[in-house]
Write an enzyme that holds these catalytic residues in place. Structure first.
Site, PDB file in Angstrom:
ATOM      1  N   ARG A 108       0.896  -1.172   0.000  1.00 16.96           N
ATOM      2  CA  ARG A 108       0.000   0.000   0.000  1.00 16.96           C
ATOM      3  C   ARG A 108       0.928   1.213   0.000  1.00 16.96           C
ATOM      4  O   ARG A 108       1.525   1.548   1.031  1.00 16.96           O
ATOM      5  CB  ARG A 108      -0.904  -0.031   1.236  1.00 16.96           C
ATOM      6  CG  ARG A 108      -1.960   1.072   1.275  1.00 16.96           C
ATOM      7  CD  ARG A 108      -2.856   0.845   2.487  1.00 16.96           C
ATOM      8  NE  ARG A 108      -3.778   1.926   2.738  1.00 16.96           N
ATOM      9  CZ  ARG A 108      -5.019   1.995   2.272  1.00 16.96           C
ATOM     10  NH1 ARG A 108      -5.477   1.025   1.492  1.00 16.96           N
ATOM     11  NH2 ARG A 108      -5.802   3.013   2.573  1.00 16.96           N
ATOM     12  N   HIS A 135      -6.492   1.505  -7.393  1.00 23.42           N
ATOM     13  CA  HIS A 135      -6.901   0.686  -6.240  1.00 23.42           C
ATOM     14  C   HIS A 135      -7.651  -0.537  -6.776  1.00 23.42           C
ATOM     15  O   HIS A 135      -8.861  -0.674  -6.565  1.00 23.42           O
ATOM     16  CB  HIS A 135      -7.772   1.516  -5.311  1.00 23.42           C
ATOM     17  CG  HIS A 135      -7.908   0.959  -3.925  1.00 23.42           C
ATOM     18  ND1 HIS A 135      -7.335  -0.232  -3.522  1.00 23.42           N
ATOM     19  CD2 HIS A 135      -8.574   1.452  -2.835  1.00 23.42           C
ATOM     20  CE1 HIS A 135      -7.634  -0.452  -2.265  1.00 23.42           C
ATOM     21  NE2 HIS A 135      -8.387   0.543  -1.823  1.00 23.42           N
ATOM     22  N   GLN A 138     -10.010  -2.883  -4.529  1.00 22.65           N
ATOM     23  CA  GLN A 138     -11.288  -2.301  -4.131  1.00 22.65           C
ATOM     24  C   GLN A 138     -12.341  -2.502  -5.208  1.00 22.65           C
ATOM     25  O   GLN A 138     -13.495  -2.820  -4.915  1.00 22.65           O
ATOM     26  CB  GLN A 138     -11.113  -0.802  -3.861  1.00 22.65           C
ATOM     27  CG  GLN A 138     -12.392  -0.098  -3.457  1.00 22.65           C
ATOM     28  CD  GLN A 138     -12.920  -0.591  -2.132  1.00 22.65           C
ATOM     29  OE1 GLN A 138     -12.215  -0.537  -1.126  1.00 22.65           O
ATOM     30  NE2 GLN A 138     -14.155  -1.075  -2.093  1.00 22.65           N
ATOM     31  N   ASP A 223     -16.530   8.658  -3.190  1.00 25.93           N
ATOM     32  CA  ASP A 223     -15.363   8.477  -2.327  1.00 25.93           C
ATOM     33  C   ASP A 223     -15.109   9.816  -1.636  1.00 25.93           C
ATOM     34  O   ASP A 223     -15.718  10.839  -1.978  1.00 25.93           O
ATOM     35  CB  ASP A 223     -14.156   8.043  -3.178  1.00 25.93           C
ATOM     36  CG  ASP A 223     -12.998   7.499  -2.341  1.00 25.93           C
ATOM     37  OD1 ASP A 223     -13.140   7.428  -1.102  1.00 25.93           O
ATOM     38  OD2 ASP A 223     -11.955   7.159  -2.924  1.00 25.93           O
ATOM     39  N   CYS A 262     -16.083   3.173  -0.690  1.00 22.82           N
ATOM     40  CA  CYS A 262     -15.000   2.283  -0.241  1.00 22.82           C
ATOM     41  C   CYS A 262     -14.597   2.511   1.208  1.00 22.82           C
ATOM     42  O   CYS A 262     -13.887   1.669   1.776  1.00 22.82           O
ATOM     43  CB  CYS A 262     -13.795   2.417  -1.172  1.00 22.82           C
ATOM     44  SG  CYS A 262     -13.017   4.034  -1.162  1.00 22.82           S
ATOM     45  N   ARG A 290     -13.922  -7.114   0.460  1.00 27.45           N
ATOM     46  CA  ARG A 290     -12.484  -6.928   0.256  1.00 27.45           C
ATOM     47  C   ARG A 290     -11.748  -8.221   0.617  1.00 27.45           C
ATOM     48  O   ARG A 290     -10.814  -8.635  -0.081  1.00 27.45           O
ATOM     49  CB  ARG A 290     -11.977  -5.781   1.141  1.00 27.45           C
ATOM     50  CG  ARG A 290     -12.377  -4.398   0.705  1.00 27.45           C
ATOM     51  CD  ARG A 290     -11.665  -3.955  -0.560  1.00 27.45           C
ATOM     52  NE  ARG A 290     -10.230  -3.991  -0.432  1.00 27.45           N
ATOM     53  CZ  ARG A 290      -9.492  -3.035   0.159  1.00 27.45           C
ATOM     54  NH1 ARG A 290     -10.084  -1.958   0.654  1.00 27.45           N
ATOM     55  NH2 ARG A 290      -8.183  -3.133   0.233  1.00 27.45           N
TER      56      ARG A 290
END
Length: 305
Positions: A108, A135, A138, A223, A262, A290
């Site tokens: 990450r 991402h 996700q 988001d 998310c 996830r």
């Protein structure tokens, strides 16, 4: 060839479909099981996943840790500041060392290029757990959630409302691979990267009007307006105020439309409480998925299918 999972646009549609199908199958097979029990086939048995975090994490950290355990393996977790990576060791040197000690690496990262550099020299699979550019994990969890509650993703319309950020990029990468339509609504000054927009091709429609994007959509996604590392907080709040997802905006979507985010969410900014806690919201199933989507990613990396 080492199987890296760096960006959705890099994988064949057949491989992506196989990963999503595996995620659905693994989740169904575990119904009623305790979280610590390994899957019957245990494709991660005796394998170790290293996890490197340059950004704070809740869902990514817990879901990947649980994922490798449910696949029968184990994990080692470190922040960049725990490692020589945080003191200037070249990314490539870290990759060469970890390749001799673990079976896969999830990163990450702040900079997408660092993950690319790591993967170029790594002799074990590398998984993108989030970067400034994309991402992908996700998006697989989001598509899995949509299919669980509304059937096959092919042909559906997803409306992305807000910042043209890393999650938006990965949705654009996924649209032609899975055959869905993506309507992206964002202020002109915060549009998605044009290179990523090009990867979506005819499947992606870009507009500055959130109602145009949402009209008749099967899924509405947003988001946070201010991501980790963004310095222009006040400017973003002002630009994105018309892009808040509220009940009036959701009413423009299809009657059975669902809402995704998310997380973490800034309630009262990009989404109202009435929407995120309302009957159309699937955010908790999305967060859980996830785990299942990433298990399938790791299983694919380990060539279990």
């Amino acid at each position: 060839m080492v199987r890296h999972f760096l960006d959705i646009h890099r994988l064949d549609a057949a491989d992506l479909r196989a990963i999503l199908d595996d995620a659905h199958a693994r989740k169904r097979a575990r119904k009623g099981w305790p979280q610590g029990r390994a899957d019957a086939d245990a494709p991660g048995k005796d394998r170790v996943l290293a996890m490197i975090f340059e950004k704070n994490s809740t869902r990514t950290r817990f879901s990947f840790d649980a994922a490798i355990r449910q696949l029968g393996g184990d994990s080692i977790i470190a922040t960049a500041s725990d490692m020589q990576l945080g003191r200037g060791e070249p990314v490539e040197d870290t990759a060469r060392v970890l390749s001799r000690m673990v079976d896969a690496v999830m990163i990450r990262a702040n900079d997408h290029e660092d993950v690319e550099r790591f993967a170029r020299v790594s002799t074990v699979p590398v998984v993108n757990g989030l970067t400034d550019r994309s991402h992908p994990c996700q998006i697989l969890a989001d598509l899995m959630t949509i299919e669980e509650h509304r059937g096959p993703i092919e042909g559906k319309t997803i409306a992305w409302i807000g910042d043209g950020n890393n999650v938006c990029h990965s949705f654009m990468h996924a649209a032609p691979k899975f055959g869905f339509h993506l309507h992206v609504a964002c202020p002109a000054e915060y549009h998605p990267d044009l290179r990523d927009l090009e990867k979506g091709g005819a499947h992606v429609h870009l507009t500055s009007d959130p109602r145009e994007a949402v009209k008749g959509a099967d899924v509405v996604v947003t988001d946070t307006w201010v991501s980790m590392g963004d310095q222009d907080y006040e400017a973003r709040l002002a630009a994105f105020e018309p892009y808040s997802v509220d009940e009036a905006l959701m009413a423009e979507a299809a009657d059975d439309a669902v809402f995704l985010h998310c997380l973490p969410a800034h309630r009262g900014e990009e989404v109202t409480d009435a929407v995120i806690d309302g009957p159309q919201s699937l955010i908790w199933a999305e967060a859980e998925n996830r785990l299942h989507a990433q298990k399938a990613v790791l299983a694919w990396c380990f060539e279990a299918f």
